[in-house]
Design a protein around this motif. Structure first.
Motif, PDB file in Angstrom:
ATOM      1  N   ASN A   5       0.806  -1.221   0.000  1.00 19.61           N
ATOM      2  CA  ASN A   5       0.000   0.000   0.000  1.00 19.61           C
ATOM      3  C   ASN A   5       0.841   1.274   0.000  1.00 19.61           C
ATOM      4  O   ASN A   5       0.317   2.360  -0.128  1.00 19.61           O
ATOM      5  CB  ASN A   5      -0.937   0.026   1.213  1.00 19.61           C
ATOM      6  N   LYS A   6       2.133   1.133   0.173  1.00 14.40           N
ATOM      7  CA  LYS A   6       3.008   2.297   0.228  1.00 14.40           C
ATOM      8  C   LYS A   6       3.253   2.862  -1.164  1.00 14.40           C
ATOM      9  O   LYS A   6       3.144   2.167  -2.171  1.00 14.40           O
ATOM     10  CB  LYS A   6       4.356   1.921   0.848  1.00 14.40           C
ATOM     11  N   LEU A   7       3.608   4.134  -1.196  1.00 17.41           N
ATOM     12  CA  LEU A   7       3.993   4.758  -2.458  1.00 17.41           C
ATOM     13  C   LEU A   7       5.319   4.163  -2.923  1.00 17.41           C
ATOM     14  O   LEU A   7       6.200   3.897  -2.112  1.00 17.41           O
ATOM     15  CB  LEU A   7       4.160   6.265  -2.270  1.00 17.41           C
ATOM     16  N   THR A   8       5.469   3.985  -4.213  1.00 16.67           N
ATOM     17  CA  THR A   8       6.754   3.498  -4.724  1.00 16.67           C
ATOM     18  C   THR A   8       7.775   4.633  -4.746  1.00 16.67           C
ATOM     19  O   THR A   8       8.962   4.405  -4.629  1.00 16.67           O
ATOM     20  CB  THR A   8       6.604   2.923  -6.147  1.00 16.67           C
ATOM     21  N   GLN A   9       7.270   5.873  -4.876  1.00 20.52           N
ATOM     22  CA  GLN A   9       8.152   7.047  -4.883  1.00 20.52           C
ATOM     23  C   GLN A   9       7.377   8.228  -4.313  1.00 20.52           C
ATOM     24  O   GLN A   9       6.275   8.518  -4.752  1.00 20.52           O
ATOM     25  CB  GLN A   9       8.600   7.359  -6.305  1.00 20.52           C
ATOM     26  N   GLY A  10       7.957   8.897  -3.343  1.00 16.92           N
ATOM     27  CA  GLY A  10       7.330  10.088  -2.766  1.00 16.92           C
ATOM     28  C   GLY A  10       7.949  11.345  -3.346  1.00 16.92           C
ATOM     29  O   GLY A  10       9.170  11.454  -3.450  1.00 16.92           O
ATOM     30  N   ARG A  32      -8.032  11.177  -1.041  1.00 19.89           N
ATOM     31  CA  ARG A  32      -7.815  10.136  -2.060  1.00 19.89           C
ATOM     32  C   ARG A  32      -6.817   9.094  -1.541  1.00 19.89           C
ATOM     33  O   ARG A  32      -7.044   7.886  -1.664  1.00 19.89           O
ATOM     34  CB  ARG A  32      -7.283  10.770  -3.340  1.00 19.89           C
ATOM     35  N   ALA A  33      -5.716   9.551  -0.985  1.00 22.05           N
ATOM     36  CA  ALA A  33      -4.681   8.640  -0.479  1.00 22.05           C
ATOM     37  C   ALA A  33      -5.213   7.766   0.654  1.00 22.05           C
ATOM     38  O   ALA A  33      -4.940   6.555   0.705  1.00 22.05           O
ATOM     39  CB  ALA A  33      -3.470   9.447  -0.012  1.00 22.05           C
ATOM     40  N   ALA A  34      -5.988   8.371   1.565  1.00 27.99           N
ATOM     41  CA  ALA A  34      -6.566   7.617   2.681  1.00 27.99           C
ATOM     42  C   ALA A  34      -7.473   6.511   2.163  1.00 27.99           C
ATOM     43  O   ALA A  34      -7.523   5.411   2.723  1.00 27.99           O
ATOM     44  CB  ALA A  34      -7.332   8.559   3.610  1.00 27.99           C
ATOM     45  N   GLY A  35      -8.180   6.781   1.064  1.00 27.34           N
ATOM     46  CA  GLY A  35      -9.040   5.768   0.457  1.00 27.34           C
ATOM     47  C   GLY A  35      -8.273   4.564  -0.058  1.00 27.34           C
ATOM     48  O   GLY A  35      -8.816   3.467  -0.165  1.00 27.34           O
ATOM     49  N   HIS A  36      -6.995   4.760  -0.342  1.00 29.22           N
ATOM     50  CA  HIS A  36      -6.122   3.665  -0.789  1.00 29.22           C
ATOM     51  C   HIS A  36      -5.386   3.013   0.380  1.00 29.22           C
ATOM     52  O   HIS A  36      -4.478   2.209   0.163  1.00 29.22           O
ATOM     53  CB  HIS A  36      -5.110   4.177  -1.822  1.00 29.22           C
ATOM     54  N   GLY A  37      -5.743   3.412   1.604  1.00 27.77           N
ATOM     55  CA  GLY A  37      -5.114   2.820   2.779  1.00 27.77           C
ATOM     56  C   GLY A  37      -3.813   3.463   3.192  1.00 27.77           C
ATOM     57  O   GLY A  37      -3.128   2.981   4.089  1.00 27.77           O
ATOM     58  N   LEU A  38      -3.442   4.583   2.555  1.00 27.31           N
ATOM     59  CA  LEU A  38      -2.202   5.264   2.928  1.00 27.31           C
ATOM     60  C   LEU A  38      -2.409   6.076   4.210  1.00 27.31           C
ATOM     61  O   LEU A  38      -3.513   6.530   4.498  1.00 27.31           O
ATOM     62  CB  LEU A  38      -1.740   6.177   1.789  1.00 27.31           C
ATOM     63  N   GLU A  39      -1.342   6.254   4.959  1.00 28.81           N
ATOM     64  CA  GLU A  39      -1.375   7.024   6.208  1.00 28.81           C
ATOM     65  C   GLU A  39      -1.127   8.495   5.895  1.00 28.81           C
ATOM     66  O   GLU A  39      -0.097   8.839   5.307  1.00 28.81           O
ATOM     67  CB  GLU A  39      -0.309   6.516   7.181  1.00 28.81           C
ATOM     68  N   VAL A  40      -2.058   9.357   6.313  1.00 29.96           N
ATOM     69  CA  VAL A  40      -2.004  10.781   6.001  1.00 29.96           C
ATOM     70  C   VAL A  40      -1.883  11.597   7.282  1.00 29.96           C
ATOM     71  O   VAL A  40      -2.646  11.407   8.223  1.00 29.96           O
ATOM     72  CB  VAL A  40      -3.269  11.226   5.222  1.00 29.96           C
ATOM     73  N   LYS A 123       4.389   7.843   7.963  1.00 37.39           N
ATOM     74  CA  LYS A 123       3.294   8.462   7.202  1.00 37.39           C
ATOM     75  C   LYS A 123       3.628   8.441   5.718  1.00 37.39           C
ATOM     76  O   LYS A 123       4.758   8.706   5.313  1.00 37.39           O
ATOM     77  CB  LYS A 123       3.056   9.904   7.670  1.00 37.39           C
ATOM     78  N   ASP A 124       2.626   8.140   4.919  1.00 38.55           N
ATOM     79  CA  ASP A 124       2.817   8.097   3.471  1.00 38.55           C
ATOM     80  C   ASP A 124       2.660   9.481   2.845  1.00 38.55           C
ATOM     81  O   ASP A 124       3.353   9.816   1.890  1.00 38.55           O
ATOM     82  CB  ASP A 124       1.804   7.142   2.841  1.00 38.55           C
ATOM     83  N   ILE A 125       1.718  10.254   3.386  1.00 37.61           N
ATOM     84  CA  ILE A 125       1.452  11.603   2.900  1.00 37.61           C
ATOM     85  C   ILE A 125       1.600  12.546   4.082  1.00 37.61           C
ATOM     86  O   ILE A 125       0.955  12.359   5.116  1.00 37.61           O
ATOM     87  CB  ILE A 125       0.007  11.740   2.351  1.00 37.61           C
ATOM     88  N   GLU A 154      12.041   8.543   1.310  1.00 38.64           N
ATOM     89  CA  GLU A 154      11.937   8.352  -0.136  1.00 38.64           C
ATOM     90  C   GLU A 154      10.509   8.031  -0.593  1.00 38.64           C
ATOM     91  O   GLU A 154      10.081   8.454  -1.656  1.00 38.64           O
ATOM     92  CB  GLU A 154      12.873   7.217  -0.563  1.00 38.64           C
ATOM     93  N   ARG A 155       9.756   7.298   0.241  1.00 35.77           N
ATOM     94  CA  ARG A 155       8.419   6.872  -0.157  1.00 35.77           C
ATOM     95  C   ARG A 155       7.318   7.695   0.524  1.00 35.77           C
ATOM     96  O   ARG A 155       6.182   7.247   0.618  1.00 35.77           O
ATOM     97  CB  ARG A 155       8.264   5.383   0.139  1.00 35.77           C
ATOM     98  N   THR A 156       7.656   8.895   0.959  1.00 36.62           N
ATOM     99  CA  THR A 156       6.674   9.798   1.555  1.00 36.62           C
ATOM    100  C   THR A 156       6.443  10.973   0.615  1.00 36.62           C
ATOM    101  O   THR A 156       7.392  11.579   0.125  1.00 36.62           O
ATOM    102  CB  THR A 156       7.173  10.333   2.919  1.00 36.62           C
ATOM    103  N   GLU A 157       5.171  11.277   0.360  1.00 34.90           N
ATOM    104  CA  GLU A 157       4.794  12.451  -0.440  1.00 34.90           C
ATOM    105  C   GLU A 157       4.693  13.629   0.521  1.00 34.90           C
ATOM    106  O   GLU A 157       4.028  13.541   1.558  1.00 34.90           O
ATOM    107  CB  GLU A 157       3.442  12.204  -1.124  1.00 34.90           C
TER     108      GLU A 157
END
Length: 198
Positions: A5-10, A32-40, A123-125, A154-157
């Protein structure tokens, strides 16, 4: 949450300009990101405890957190209950650098918290709402924001919002969107509306 579920590149995004929609765009991306299970994680600089719809809607999302660092609204409880509307007094949002020491304390707390979140890397975002205004009002340095960009895993937006972004930050960003004010209801005397502006 698993790595699937993590981003491949932030990347680093900036929403700036004198038009409405910077925070709205960042929150939309977060939703949108939360809907994909990412941590915001949303960290609001220069915004205090006030009544805004996003504070209460995101309470229902376990992977979407908002933290505010700023002066609170005296009328938040009444506004939340629908007993009054936002008057646009601006008490809950810094518009200049008066009471410098008071605001610097909030900025220091927000900055330390931001560093902790980025260093943890969980956190992803990460949305730094109005951080650019902290630089604009000389409450935070450009170098301080550049340091946060370097801390970004690296994988955090990383999303930065606010007016008047320094050129050095624009150069570091991967995406820059400028909101341009062409027409606004305020010009017609229409005040902030519940569910639209707050």
């Amino acid at each position: 949450m698993g790595d699937e579920n993590k981003l491949t590149q932030g990347l680093v995004q900036v929403y700036t300009g004198d038009g409405k929609g910077k925070t709205t765009a960042a929150l939309g991306l977060g939703l949108r990101a939360a809907g994909h299970g990412l941590e915001v994680e949303v960290i609001q600089y220069l915004k205090g405890s006030s009544y805004t719809g996003e504070l209460y809607s995101t309470e229902r999302l376990p992977n979407f957190t908002i933290k505010q660092f700023g002066k609170g609204c005296s009328y938040a409880a009444l506004i939340k209950q629908g007993l009054m509307d936002c008057t646009g007094c601006g008490d809950c949002f810094v518009r200049n650098s008066k009471d410098r020491e008071f605001h610097e304390n909030f900025i220091d707390l927000a900055y330390k918290y931001t560093k902790e979140i980025l260093e943890e890397g969980k956190k992803d975002i990460v949305i730094l709402d109005e951080i650019n205004n902290a630089v604009r009002y000389e409450l935070l340095s450009t170098e301080g924001i550049l340091e946060l960009i370097e801390l970004k895993p690296e994988r955090t937006e990383l999303i930065l919002t606010g007016r008047g972004v320094p050129e050095e930050i624009l150069k570091k960003a991967d995406l820059v969107t400028e909101m341009k004010a062409i027409k606004h209801p305020y010009q017609q005397g229409i005040k902030s509306r519940r569910g639209i502006e707050y």
